[in-house]
Design a protein around this motif. Structure first.
Motif, mmCIF file in Angstrom:
data_model
loop_
_atom_site.group_PDB
_atom_site.id
_atom_site.type_symbol
_atom_site.label_atom_id
_atom_site.label_comp_id
_atom_site.label_asym_id
_atom_site.label_seq_id
_atom_site.Cartn_x
_atom_site.Cartn_y
_atom_site.Cartn_z
ATOM 1 N N MET A 188 -95.462 29.759 -28.795
ATOM 2 C CA MET A 188 -94.829 29.833 -30.110
ATOM 3 C C MET A 188 -95.888 29.547 -31.174
ATOM 4 N N ALA A 189 -95.916 30.382 -32.144
ATOM 5 C CA ALA A 189 -96.916 30.277 -33.206
ATOM 6 C C ALA A 189 -96.759 28.985 -34.007
ATOM 7 N N CYS A 190 -95.538 28.477 -34.091
ATOM 8 C CA CYS A 190 -95.307 27.218 -34.831
ATOM 9 C C CYS A 190 -96.069 26.066 -34.189
ATOM 10 N N LYS A 191 -96.138 26.056 -32.861
ATOM 11 C CA LYS A 191 -96.846 24.981 -32.165
ATOM 12 C C LYS A 191 -98.326 24.975 -32.503
ATOM 13 N N ASN A 192 -98.838 26.144 -32.796
ATOM 14 C CA ASN A 192 -100.258 26.253 -33.152
ATOM 15 C C ASN A 192 -100.496 25.958 -34.623
ATOM 16 N N GLY A 193 -99.448 25.595 -35.359
ATOM 17 C CA GLY A 193 -99.593 25.237 -36.759
ATOM 18 C C GLY A 193 -99.699 26.414 -37.706
ATOM 19 N N GLN A 194 -99.292 27.589 -37.265
ATOM 20 C CA GLN A 194 -99.362 28.764 -38.128
ATOM 21 C C GLN A 194 -98.293 28.660 -39.218
ATOM 22 N N GLN A 195 -98.738 28.592 -40.434
ATOM 23 C CA GLN A 195 -97.830 28.360 -41.557
ATOM 24 C C GLN A 195 -96.826 29.492 -41.732
ATOM 25 N N ARG A 196 -97.206 30.696 -41.476
ATOM 26 C CA ARG A 196 -96.290 31.829 -41.625
ATOM 27 C C ARG A 196 -95.124 31.688 -40.638
ATOM 28 N N ALA A 197 -95.423 31.302 -39.418
ATOM 29 C CA ALA A 197 -94.380 31.110 -38.407
ATOM 30 C C ALA A 197 -93.476 29.941 -38.797
ATOM 31 N N GLN A 198 -94.081 28.864 -39.297
ATOM 32 C CA GLN A 198 -93.291 27.717 -39.737
ATOM 33 C C GLN A 198 -92.400 28.087 -40.915
ATOM 34 N N ALA A 199 -92.907 28.899 -41.823
ATOM 35 C CA ALA A 199 -92.104 29.343 -42.970
ATOM 36 C C ALA A 199 -90.919 30.188 -42.502
ATOM 37 N N THR A 200 -91.138 31.002 -41.483
ATOM 38 C CA THR A 200 -90.059 31.827 -40.940
ATOM 39 C C THR A 200 -88.972 30.939 -40.330
ATOM 40 N N VAL A 201 -89.380 29.949 -39.566
ATOM 41 C CA VAL A 201 -88.419 29.011 -38.965
ATOM 42 C C VAL A 201 -87.687 28.251 -40.060
ATOM 43 N N TYR A 202 -88.410 27.803 -41.049
ATOM 44 C CA TYR A 202 -87.799 27.085 -42.182
ATOM 45 C C TYR A 202 -86.741 27.957 -42.851
ATOM 46 N N ASP A 203 -87.091 29.217 -43.124
ATOM 47 C CA ASP A 203 -86.151 30.130 -43.782
ATOM 48 C C ASP A 203 -84.893 30.351 -42.945
ATOM 49 N N MET A 204 -85.051 30.342 -41.633
ATOM 50 C CA MET A 204 -83.898 30.553 -40.753
ATOM 51 C C MET A 204 -82.933 29.375 -40.769
ATOM 52 N N TYR A 205 -83.445 28.150 -40.923
ATOM 53 C CA TYR A 205 -82.631 26.967 -40.704
ATOM 54 C C TYR A 205 -82.402 26.075 -41.931
ATOM 55 N N TYR A 206 -83.136 26.283 -43.016
ATOM 56 C CA TYR A 206 -83.091 25.296 -44.087
ATOM 57 C C TYR A 206 -81.703 25.113 -44.686
ATOM 58 N N LYS A 207 -80.961 26.174 -44.870
ATOM 59 C CA LYS A 207 -79.654 26.058 -45.512
ATOM 60 C C LYS A 207 -78.685 25.233 -44.650
ATOM 61 N N ALA A 208 -78.634 25.530 -43.374
ATOM 62 C CA ALA A 208 -77.743 24.790 -42.475
ATOM 63 C C ALA A 208 -78.171 23.325 -42.373
ATOM 64 N N MET A 209 -79.467 23.091 -42.329
ATOM 65 C CA MET A 209 -79.949 21.711 -42.210
ATOM 66 C C MET A 209 -79.705 20.931 -43.503
ATOM 67 N N TYR A 210 -79.858 21.594 -44.634
ATOM 68 C CA TYR A 210 -79.553 20.945 -45.914
ATOM 69 C C TYR A 210 -78.080 20.561 -45.968
ATOM 70 N N ASN A 211 -77.202 21.484 -45.591
ATOM 71 C CA ASN A 211 -75.763 21.198 -45.619
ATOM 72 C C ASN A 211 -75.407 20.044 -44.697
ATOM 73 N N THR A 212 -76.025 19.994 -43.539
ATOM 74 C CA THR A 212 -75.794 18.889 -42.608
ATOM 75 C C THR A 212 -76.212 17.567 -43.250
ATOM 76 N N ALA A 213 -77.401 17.535 -43.810
ATOM 77 C CA ALA A 213 -77.899 16.309 -44.456
ATOM 78 C C ALA A 213 -77.014 15.925 -45.640
ATOM 79 N N TYR A 214 -76.616 16.902 -46.424
ATOM 80 C CA TYR A 214 -75.806 16.634 -47.624
ATOM 81 C C TYR A 214 -74.459 16.015 -47.274
ATOM 82 N N ARG A 215 -73.833 16.516 -46.209
ATOM 83 C CA ARG A 215 -72.533 15.973 -45.812
ATOM 84 C C ARG A 215 -72.639 14.509 -45.393
#
Length: 174
Positions: A1-28
């Protein structure tokens, strides 16, 4: 997985996939937009720095959500310890689910929104337990671990929280 290698583009993709759901979880859990944003950011940083510990036994989203929930509960406990009057923080605005043109979905979303608003008025231990159980889908074993309570205490808390929610709903909808 590119994220494990610290590739920022891969991390940004993962962030974009999950940020909204994770924000809502934290907010609740933390009940504050800025705190939820901070918790979410910290959780992503921790997840990206600890990717070596992710063994793939559960879906990545579930692993990430557990990090977010743990950070949220820790932050919430810290905020409550610092707060002089936690009763001022009981009511909070729950974000709208999704806008849709379908009238049936609008009605269902309005009812769901109302239930979440009523949940927000419950005592903190009830609100957090119900949010994790009913909204986030954690089972009793996971709740015991997250909330650091015994199985009997967990089941009692959930049962009492559901009863309290039912009673408040009856008052509003009758």
């Amino acid at each position: 997985m590119a994220c494990k290698n610290g590739q920022q583009r891969a991390q940004a993709t993962v962030y974009d996939m999950y940020y909204k759901a994770m924000y809502n979880t934290a907010y609740r859990i933390v009940k504050d937009a800025m705190e939820a944003e901070d918790v979410m950011q910290e959780a992503f940083l921790k997840a990206f720095s600890k990717l070596d510990s992710y063994r793939g036994e559960v879906a990545f989203g579930a692993w990430l959500k557990k990090i977010v929930v743990n950070h949220s509960i820790g932050r919430y406990r810290m905020l409550m310890a610092q707060s002089t009057n936690p009763l001022e923080e009981v009511l909070y605005k729950v974000e709208a689910i999704d806008d849709t043109d379908d009238e049936a979905n609008d009605y269902t979303n309005m009812k769901a929104q109302k239930v979440l608003e009523i949940m927000a008025t419950l005592p903190d231990n009830y609100r957090i337990a119900l949010t994790l159980h009913l909204v986030e889908g954690y089972d009793y074993d996971e709740l015991c671990e997250i909330l650091e309570v015994s199985p009997g205490n967990c089941r009692t808390t959930i049962s009492r929280a559901k009863e309290s929610l039912r009673n408040k709903m009856k008052l509003i909808w009758n």
